[in-house]
Design a protein around this motif. Structure first.
Motif, PDB file in Angstrom:
ATOM      1  N   THR A   3       6.856 -12.269   3.718  1.00  0.00           N
ATOM      2  CA  THR A   3       6.362 -11.871   2.391  1.00  0.00           C
ATOM      3  C   THR A   3       5.394 -12.930   1.858  1.00  0.00           C
ATOM      4  O   THR A   3       4.342 -12.606   1.298  1.00  0.00           O
ATOM      5  CB  THR A   3       7.540 -11.681   1.413  1.00  0.00           C
ATOM      6  N   ARG A   4       5.758 -14.202   2.033  1.00  0.00           N
ATOM      7  CA  ARG A   4       4.883 -15.290   1.555  1.00  0.00           C
ATOM      8  C   ARG A   4       3.485 -15.173   2.184  1.00  0.00           C
ATOM      9  O   ARG A   4       2.470 -15.217   1.479  1.00  0.00           O
ATOM     10  CB  ARG A   4       5.479 -16.664   1.913  1.00  0.00           C
ATOM     11  N   ILE A   5       3.464 -15.004   3.495  1.00  0.00           N
ATOM     12  CA  ILE A   5       2.176 -14.942   4.197  1.00  0.00           C
ATOM     13  C   ILE A   5       1.348 -13.766   3.677  1.00  0.00           C
ATOM     14  O   ILE A   5       0.146 -13.885   3.419  1.00  0.00           O
ATOM     15  CB  ILE A   5       2.415 -14.860   5.727  1.00  0.00           C
ATOM     16  N   ALA A   6       2.012 -12.625   3.474  1.00  0.00           N
ATOM     17  CA  ALA A   6       1.282 -11.426   3.030  1.00  0.00           C
ATOM     18  C   ALA A   6       0.843 -11.538   1.569  1.00  0.00           C
ATOM     19  O   ALA A   6      -0.227 -11.034   1.197  1.00  0.00           O
ATOM     20  CB  ALA A   6       2.142 -10.185   3.252  1.00  0.00           C
ATOM     21  N   ILE A   7       1.628 -12.208   0.726  1.00  0.00           N
ATOM     22  CA  ILE A   7       1.217 -12.404  -0.674  1.00  0.00           C
ATOM     23  C   ILE A   7      -0.009 -13.322  -0.731  1.00  0.00           C
ATOM     24  O   ILE A   7      -0.965 -13.054  -1.465  1.00  0.00           O
ATOM     25  CB  ILE A   7       2.373 -12.995  -1.523  1.00  0.00           C
ATOM     26  N   GLU A   8       0.025 -14.368   0.061  1.00  0.00           N
ATOM     27  CA  GLU A   8      -1.134 -15.280   0.048  1.00  0.00           C
ATOM     28  C   GLU A   8      -2.389 -14.558   0.531  1.00  0.00           C
ATOM     29  O   GLU A   8      -3.474 -14.746  -0.021  1.00  0.00           O
ATOM     30  CB  GLU A   8      -0.841 -16.526   0.889  1.00  0.00           C
ATOM     31  N   ALA A   9      -2.227 -13.697   1.542  1.00  0.00           N
ATOM     32  CA  ALA A   9      -3.382 -12.923   2.037  1.00  0.00           C
ATOM     33  C   ALA A   9      -3.910 -12.024   0.922  1.00  0.00           C
ATOM     34  O   ALA A   9      -5.128 -11.882   0.720  1.00  0.00           O
ATOM     35  CB  ALA A   9      -2.971 -12.091   3.247  1.00  0.00           C
ATOM     36  N   MET A  10      -2.998 -11.432   0.175  1.00  0.00           N
ATOM     37  CA  MET A  10      -3.402 -10.541  -0.919  1.00  0.00           C
ATOM     38  C   MET A  10      -4.101 -11.330  -2.027  1.00  0.00           C
ATOM     39  O   MET A  10      -5.138 -10.895  -2.542  1.00  0.00           O
ATOM     40  CB  MET A  10      -2.160  -9.851  -1.477  1.00  0.00           C
ATOM     41  N   MET A  11      -3.575 -12.482  -2.365  1.00  0.00           N
ATOM     42  CA  MET A  11      -4.200 -13.298  -3.416  1.00  0.00           C
ATOM     43  C   MET A  11      -5.619 -13.704  -3.006  1.00  0.00           C
ATOM     44  O   MET A  11      -6.543 -13.694  -3.823  1.00  0.00           O
ATOM     45  CB  MET A  11      -3.373 -14.557  -3.692  1.00  0.00           C
ATOM     46  N   LYS A  12      -5.776 -14.043  -1.736  1.00  0.00           N
ATOM     47  CA  LYS A  12      -7.109 -14.461  -1.264  1.00  0.00           C
ATOM     48  C   LYS A  12      -8.080 -13.291  -1.251  1.00  0.00           C
ATOM     49  O   LYS A  12      -9.293 -13.472  -1.357  1.00  0.00           O
ATOM     50  CB  LYS A  12      -6.998 -15.060   0.150  1.00  0.00           C
ATOM     51  N   HIS A  13      -7.545 -12.090  -1.124  1.00  0.00           N
ATOM     52  CA  HIS A  13      -8.376 -10.894  -1.057  1.00  0.00           C
ATOM     53  C   HIS A  13      -8.829 -10.422  -2.448  1.00  0.00           C
ATOM     54  O   HIS A  13      -9.749  -9.623  -2.574  1.00  0.00           O
ATOM     55  CB  HIS A  13      -7.601  -9.780  -0.355  1.00  0.00           C
ATOM     56  N   ALA A  14      -8.178 -10.937  -3.505  1.00  0.00           N
ATOM     57  CA  ALA A  14      -8.413 -10.406  -4.862  1.00  0.00           C
ATOM     58  C   ALA A  14      -9.816 -10.722  -5.372  1.00  0.00           C
ATOM     59  O   ALA A  14     -10.354 -11.796  -5.100  1.00  0.00           O
ATOM     60  CB  ALA A  14      -7.373 -10.994  -5.814  1.00  0.00           C
ATOM     61  N   TYR A  15     -10.404  -9.782  -6.124  1.00  0.00           N
ATOM     62  CA  TYR A  15     -11.700 -10.001  -6.789  1.00  0.00           C
ATOM     63  C   TYR A  15     -11.820  -9.018  -7.939  1.00  0.00           C
ATOM     64  O   TYR A  15     -11.213  -7.936  -7.907  1.00  0.00           O
ATOM     65  CB  TYR A  15     -12.858  -9.833  -5.787  1.00  0.00           C
ATOM     66  N   PRO A  16     -12.571  -9.357  -8.983  1.00  0.00           N
ATOM     67  CA  PRO A  16     -12.727  -8.437 -10.118  1.00  0.00           C
ATOM     68  C   PRO A  16     -13.325  -7.114  -9.639  1.00  0.00           C
ATOM     69  O   PRO A  16     -14.280  -7.110  -8.859  1.00  0.00           O
ATOM     70  CB  PRO A  16     -13.695  -9.185 -11.048  1.00  0.00           C
ATOM     71  N   GLY A  17     -12.739  -6.030 -10.094  1.00  0.00           N
ATOM     72  CA  GLY A  17     -13.230  -4.705  -9.693  1.00  0.00           C
ATOM     73  C   GLY A  17     -12.479  -4.133  -8.496  1.00  0.00           C
ATOM     74  O   GLY A  17     -12.725  -3.005  -8.087  1.00  0.00           O
ATOM     75  N   VAL A  18     -11.558  -4.888  -7.938  1.00  0.00           N
ATOM     76  CA  VAL A  18     -10.804  -4.381  -6.784  1.00  0.00           C
ATOM     77  C   VAL A  18      -9.846  -3.290  -7.267  1.00  0.00           C
ATOM     78  O   VAL A  18      -9.364  -3.331  -8.410  1.00  0.00           O
ATOM     79  CB  VAL A  18     -10.022  -5.528  -6.082  1.00  0.00           C
TER      80      VAL A  18
END
Ligand code: GLY
Ligand code: MN
Ligand code: MN
Length: 417
Positions: free
Chosen positions: A190-205
């Motif tokens: 879960t940690r690895i996947a949350i970090e991947a999601m946080m890195k993927h975030a951008y305004p308008g996503v």
């Protein structure tokens, strides 16, 4: 693991005497369309006692007149055509290898066999039949256990039908080292996947794209089963506690609340994080966020054997009460319950809201619970929840989710990568 399942079955049968029978069903997937079923999810008590994850199986444990315990697993017979379409059914040797149960029988004979066990015990005192009669909702349709209970009661009015759920719940609420190892694995994926999601975030996503980033990162680790439907709630959507539509755009300046979890060996992680979609907390967002973080810190500081989850929740309410004024939230007659409207903890294990002896249990060593204070200020389009999973020890607790970025600094650091 075979020994673990054998040991659990022995423990369940402790104190039960002839004539007594336990029947636990593995369950089956409900239909979702004309010819397609929902993905199968095994009955957690069946899994806990056997380690087997297949549909349409029945575990039967019997007390014999000689004082021993007999174990049977009822399975569907081999079907050549079905094997070609969906793969073979479980075989007797596999049953033994996984669960340690030697006696495997045809499920079509289950009711006849049960009849004869009951008939054979006539004159030996009241026959107790133990079934898992748990229902989440009063209007929930019958499970196979309820159907069997009705059938037995009509046929044998003199037998006693007992609910075994409280016993399995008591066993499951204290975790063994094997179970904790699975739970630690679920935290890590879960940690690895949350970090991947946080890195993927951008305004308008779109919320769905963030969910996809989480799922992709889980699947890259070979995980396909979530603990529960993923929540990705941008802005005011976060005020809906179990928002799962995950279909809106998250605009610049908004925060997103995620509540999600991986599984390992069916053991769940249940994590919530809230982060600014542009990677930087505004002063107001940070002020509210740090309030929730402090509430979580207070609860973790008090989580130890002897305290109840109700008392832990009261700590959150009391702390918020002391902060409402400073946060500018004590207006229009609003109070804490307008901004925080759920409990802070629940048991975690094979179920996300795990089987537990009471609604507000007294904590004991070996329990795993969540710590999830939230603060929902819908008028400002902000909903914050921070959820970690903790193990209760002899004198306090261990934070199983300690590795998952949580402070505003840690989150901003991950998102800047
Ligand atoms: N994800 C559901 C809960 O936190 O209880
Ligand atoms: Mn959660
Ligand atoms: Mn939770």
């Amino acid at each position: 693991m075979t020994e673990v399942y054998k040991h659990r079955r022995q423990k369940l049968m402790e104190g039960k005497v002839f004539p007594a029978t336990v029947c636990i069903f593995s369950g089956s997937a409900p239909m979702r369309s004309l010819d397609e079923a929902y993905p199968f999810s095994v009955d957690r008590n069946f899994y806990y006692l056997t380690g087997i994850e297949k549909e349409n199986l029945i575990l039967v444990l019997l007390c014999t007149a000689e004082g021993s315990i007999e174990e049977f697993l009822y399975i569907e017979p081999f079907d050549e055509v079905l094997a070609k379409w969906v793969g073979p059914r479980i075989r007797a040797d596999e049953v033994y290898e996984i669960s340690g149960i030697r006696q495997v029988k045809d499920i079509h004979n289950f009711r006849d066999d049960l009849n004869s066990y009951i008939e054979r015990s006539r004159g030996a005192g009241k026959h107790h039949v133990y079934l898992d009669l748990w229902r989440y909702r009063a209007d929930q349709s019958d499970t196979p256990a309820h159907t069997l209970a009705t059938w037995l009661q009509q046929r044998y009015p003199a037998i006693a039908i007992e609910d075994i759920f409280p016993e399995t719940a008591a066993m499951r609420s204290v975790k063994s080292e094997d179970e904790l190892q699975c739970m630690r694995e679920a935290q890590e994926t879960t940690r690895i996947a949350i970090e991947a999601m946080m890195k993927h975030a951008y305004p308008g996503v779109n919320e769905a794209e963030l969910e996809g980033a989480f799922d992709f990162a889980l699947m890259k680790q070979g995980v396909r089963q979530h603990a529960f439907p993923t929540i990705v709630a941008g802005g005011a959507n976060a005020a809906t506690l179990h928002y799962t539509e995950n279909c809106c755009t998250v605009e610049d300046g908004q925060m997103v609340l995620i509540d999600l979890g991986s599984t390992h060996g069916n053991y769940c992680a249940d994590i919530s994080r809230t982060f600014p979609i542009n990677g930087k907390f505004s002063p107001r967002q940070k002020e509210l966020y740090d309030t929730v973080l402090e509430a979580q810190r207070i609860v973790m500081g008090h989580a130890k054997p002897g305290i109840t989850t109700r008392e832990l929740n009261q700590l959150v309410i009391d702390y918020y009460e002391s902060r409402l004024e400073d946060l500018g939230l004590r207006k229009n007659g609003l109070g804490v319950s307008d901004y925080y409207y759920h409990g802070v903890s629940h048991s975690l294990g094979l179920d996300t809201h795990d089987a537990c002896t009471q609604r507000h249990p007294v904590l004991v060593p070996g329990m795993v619970i969540t710590v999830e204070p939230g603060l929902y200020v819908e008028a400002e389009g902000i909903g914050i929840r921070i959820e970690n999973d903790i193990l209760i020890t002899e004198d306090g607790c261990i934070d199983l989710s300690a590795g998952i970025p949580k402070t505003t600094e840690e989150i901003e650091a991950v998102m800047s990568k």
